[in-house]
Scaffold this motif. Structure first.
Motif, PDB file in Angstrom:
ATOM      1  N   GLY A  40       0.833  -1.203   0.000  1.00  0.00           N
ATOM      2  CA  GLY A  40       0.000   0.000   0.000  1.00  0.00           C
ATOM      3  C   GLY A  40       0.861   1.243   0.000  1.00  0.00           C
ATOM      4  O   GLY A  40       2.089   1.177   0.121  1.00  0.00           O
ATOM      5  N   PHE A 111       6.055  -4.494  -5.281  1.00  0.00           N
ATOM      6  CA  PHE A 111       4.690  -5.006  -5.436  1.00  0.00           C
ATOM      7  C   PHE A 111       4.713  -6.401  -6.060  1.00  0.00           C
ATOM      8  O   PHE A 111       4.019  -7.320  -5.597  1.00  0.00           O
ATOM      9  N   TYR A 123      -4.002  -5.285   0.469  1.00  0.00           N
ATOM     10  CA  TYR A 123      -3.731  -3.933  -0.040  1.00  0.00           C
ATOM     11  C   TYR A 123      -4.366  -2.946   0.930  1.00  0.00           C
ATOM     12  O   TYR A 123      -5.574  -2.966   1.168  1.00  0.00           O
ATOM     13  N   SER A 125      -5.249   0.852   2.162  1.00  0.00           N
ATOM     14  CA  SER A 125      -5.433   2.236   1.704  1.00  0.00           C
ATOM     15  C   SER A 125      -6.283   2.988   2.723  1.00  0.00           C
ATOM     16  O   SER A 125      -6.811   2.387   3.664  1.00  0.00           O
ATOM     17  N   LYS A 136      -4.344   4.593  -8.076  1.00  0.00           N
ATOM     18  CA  LYS A 136      -3.076   4.508  -7.343  1.00  0.00           C
ATOM     19  C   LYS A 136      -2.576   3.071  -7.255  1.00  0.00           C
ATOM     20  O   LYS A 136      -1.416   2.833  -6.904  1.00  0.00           O
ATOM     21  N   LEU A 137      -3.453   2.135  -7.547  1.00  0.00           N
ATOM     22  CA  LEU A 137      -3.050   0.723  -7.601  1.00  0.00           C
ATOM     23  C   LEU A 137      -2.641   0.368  -9.026  1.00  0.00           C
ATOM     24  O   LEU A 137      -2.970  -0.686  -9.551  1.00  0.00           O
ATOM     25  N   TYR A 139       0.085  -0.515 -10.140  1.00  0.00           N
ATOM     26  CA  TYR A 139       1.066  -1.598 -10.240  1.00  0.00           C
ATOM     27  C   TYR A 139       0.432  -2.879 -10.758  1.00  0.00           C
ATOM     28  O   TYR A 139       1.094  -3.698 -11.393  1.00  0.00           O
ATOM     29  N   TRP A 171      -8.655  -6.097   0.310  1.00  0.00           N
ATOM     30  CA  TRP A 171      -8.506  -4.634   0.297  1.00  0.00           C
ATOM     31  C   TRP A 171      -8.938  -4.138   1.681  1.00  0.00           C
ATOM     32  O   TRP A 171     -10.097  -4.246   2.070  1.00  0.00           O
ATOM     33  N   ILE A 217      -7.539  -6.000 -11.745  1.00  0.00           N
ATOM     34  CA  ILE A 217      -7.858  -6.512 -10.407  1.00  0.00           C
ATOM     35  C   ILE A 217      -8.828  -7.675 -10.514  1.00  0.00           C
ATOM     36  O   ILE A 217      -8.663  -8.718  -9.859  1.00  0.00           O
TER      37      ILE A 217
END
Length: 625
Positions: A40, A111, A123, A125, A136-137, A139, A171, A217
């Motif tokens: 994160g 990551f 993850y 956040s 922002k994820l 990666y 998450w 995802i």
């Protein structure tokens, strides 16, 4: 471990490296490992969650400044709180998005390593799961460029393969203040996550940019869960979590934290490699070094290559471990030498089976049977060595026994007691008493007949001299006695050869039994691996079917149709993989049987040669009347 240690650090040149001290810790963990990694943005409280999973308030570094506290990847190994004989490995990663690092590739590597090493990826956040949080994820959109499944498929879409070994995804949304409602209806945390991951219809650039991270995802992490954490305390105290007592934290926060920990403990599975091989701490350490070395060299980590590298390491160790089990048992048995052949053979067979079981448990992807063959040859050579040691011990005991039994006769010879008329009959009577006692006391010795054969041949010289010097006997009587002695020597020579033949037959039968047991173990190993391979493919297909249904429900028919084609290809590839594995096992069993047949052929040839040697012994001449 009473505290975390650094597993992966950054050298002065910016390259990642694995810490040897951490590898040494992992090398000592021979249990399956459940690996949970947290990733994160920096300063979002990742380390606190890891400490709670470890059952501690402190451990992983927490801080109250805007600087990222965790550097690289830190590791904490603790006993799993609910699974026996399992180790929980917690990986706390360096915060992503720290502009002071100046190298975005570094974040991508961290990551990717978290994805590759973990079985559960958390993850972390703050705030909400909105478009900004998902972007922002980013990666996750780079995974296909940073990880390869097969070294040969340079341009192939391997996303469906990723599902087989990628971790489950959690998450964790910290400092969440919204109501869990969509269109005025109460929803669960998971439904909130799925709503946030919904795709937009359309083909424009903005739509594609919006959809890309969501598609990734959904595609890479079909097993996903969401936890929303309220503020743990007053907002102004959030940065001081490490110094706060549990009593200072809000009941709502503690409740979600407890629920989060219970979910991780219950749902996180032991880390597995491709084809279902369970990872131990030792294997995890080797994987970490393989992946980090690959990344540091500028290459892309490849799952297939990593599995091959692990297979080499583990199979070599499996051979060594199997031999150690065998030799440890045989060394204990050696203390009791000499023993009957059946006792040595029985223990050999049991230990050989145990050694093969030990090898089978640790080995994987020994597709051509190279390492199994190595184990078999080493066991065979070790058995021959222990048989030789047992025979040496038996020979010495028999020789010592004869030396003890003939001590009085030897003294009589020195005193000339047999060098007088009637001396031969006295010598013969003493010899008969010695043989009677020897046959009773050496009845179970493997070298009894052979040693006796050599002894009688040596004593025949003395016997002949005493016979010729005995004046009580006529020449005709002497010739009769001499022929009787020759007949006795021939009989003993036959006895020795027949005993050797009997022992060889016992070894042949033992080899048959050992091979039968080995075939059973190989079949069990094959069935287990094939089952794991099928389950792996079924899980991947199930997740894809679920994703396809979701796409159809939202109106993404084109994407659903494309996924149908992908799944058909996947079915075909899975069927081919299963067929190939079955052929590999068939060849493995065939090669093992060939080695068994070759061993049996050599033993049977030896058996025939020994039979011919027995038959070639001339019968004794008729007694002269």
């Amino acid at each position: 471990m009473d505290k975390p240690v650094c597993l992966i650090d950054t050298e002065s040149d910016g390259k990642l490296c694995v810490q040897q001290s951490a590898l040494q810790i992992l090398q000592m963990i021979d249990q399956p490992v459940v690996v949970v990694a947290v990733v994160g943005l920096y300063r979002t409280g990742k380390s606190y969650l890891m400490n709670r999973l470890a059952g501690k308030q402190t451990g992983f570094a927490l801080g109250s400044t805007i600087e990222s506290m965790t550097k690289g990847i830190w590791m904490w190994c603790v006993p799993h709180p609910t699974e026996k004989e399992t180790t929980l490995v917690l990986l706390d990663t360096e915060g992503l998005g720290d502009v002071n690092k100046g190298d975005s590739k570094h974040d991508t590597n961290i990551f990717c390593l978290a994805v590759l090493l973990s079985g559960t990826l958390v993850y972390n956040s703050r705030g909400t799961i909105d478009n900004d949080a998902i972007q922002k994820l980013q990666y996750v959109t780079e995974l296909t460029d940073c990880i390869k499944v097969k070294s040969s498929n340079k341009d192939a879409d391997e996303s469906i393969e990723f599902v087989k070994f990628f971790p489950s995804f959690i998450w964790a949304v910290r400092d969440f203040t919204l109501e869990l409602k969509i269109d005025g209806k109460d929803v669960t945390e998971n439904e909130y996550l799925e709503f946030a991951l919904n795709l937009k219809l359309g083909t424009g650039k903005k739509v594609m940019e919006y959809n890309l991270p969501r598609e990734c995802i959904r595609k890479f992490f079909p097993s996903r869960t969401c936890f929303t954490f309220p503020f743990p305390t007053a907002p102004e105290n959030v940065s001081r979590l490490e110094s706060l007592n549990l009593a200072d934290l809000s009941p709502a926060f503690l409740k979600v934290t407890e629920r989060f920990c219970e979910f991780v403990f219950q749902e996180s599975q032991a880390k597995k490699l491709k084809e279902g091989y369970t990872v131990t701490g030792r294997v995890l350490g080797n994987l970490a070094k393989t992946y980090v070395d690959t990344i540091s060299s500028g290459a892309v980590p490849c799952l297939e290559n990593a599995v091959i590298a692990m297979a080499t390491i583990e199979n070599e160790a499996a051979v060594k471990e199997g031999l150690e089990v065998y030799q440890s048992g045989m060394e204990k048995l050696k203390n009791s030498f000499p023993l009957e052949l059946k006792d040595v053979s029985s223990e050999h067979q049991q230990l050989s089976n145990l050694a093969t079981q030990t090898f089978m448990k640790r080995s994987f992807r020994d597709t051509d049977g190279t390492y199994l063959k190595s184990l078999e040859e080493n066991l065979k050579n070790s058995f021959e060595r222990y048989l030789s040691l047992n025979e040496q011990a038996s020979k010495k005991r028999c020789e010592d026994l004869l030396s003890s039994l003939t001590a009085e006769m030897t003294e009589n010879l020195k005193q000339g007691l047999y060098a007088k008329p009637g001396g031969y009959d006295l010598f013969s009577k003493d010899m008969e008493d010695i043989l009677q006692k020897y046959n009773i006391q050496a009845a179970k010795e493997v070298k009894a007949e052979e040693v006796l054969d050599e002894f009688l041949k040596q004593k025949s010289v003395e016997s002949k001299a005493i016979l010729q010097a005995d004046k009580n006997l006529t020449e005709k009587q002497k010739r009769i006695k001499e022929e009787e002695e020759k007949a006795a020597l021939l009989k003993q020579e036959i006895n020795a050869k027949e005993e050797k033949q009997r022992q060889l037959e016992e070894k042949i039968e033992m080899e048959r039994r050992s091979n039968d047991e080995r075939m059973i173990q190989m079949k069990q190993k094959m069935d287990e691996e094939m089952k794991l391979q099928r389950l792996e493919a079924e899980r991947a297909m199930e997740s894809k079917l679920k994703e396809q249904a979701a796409l159809l429900e939202k109106g993404f028919k084109d994407k659903a149709d494309m996924m149908s084609r992908e799944m058909e290809d996947f079915k075909r590839q899975s069927a081919e993989a299963e067929s190939n594995r079955a052929r590999e096992f068939a060849v493995l069993i065939e090669n093992s049987n060939k080695r068994h047949e070759e061993t049996m052929a050599m033993m049977m040839q030896q058996h025939r040669e020994q039979m011919l040697a027995i038959k070639s012994i001339p019968p004794p001449l008729c007694t002269i009347m």
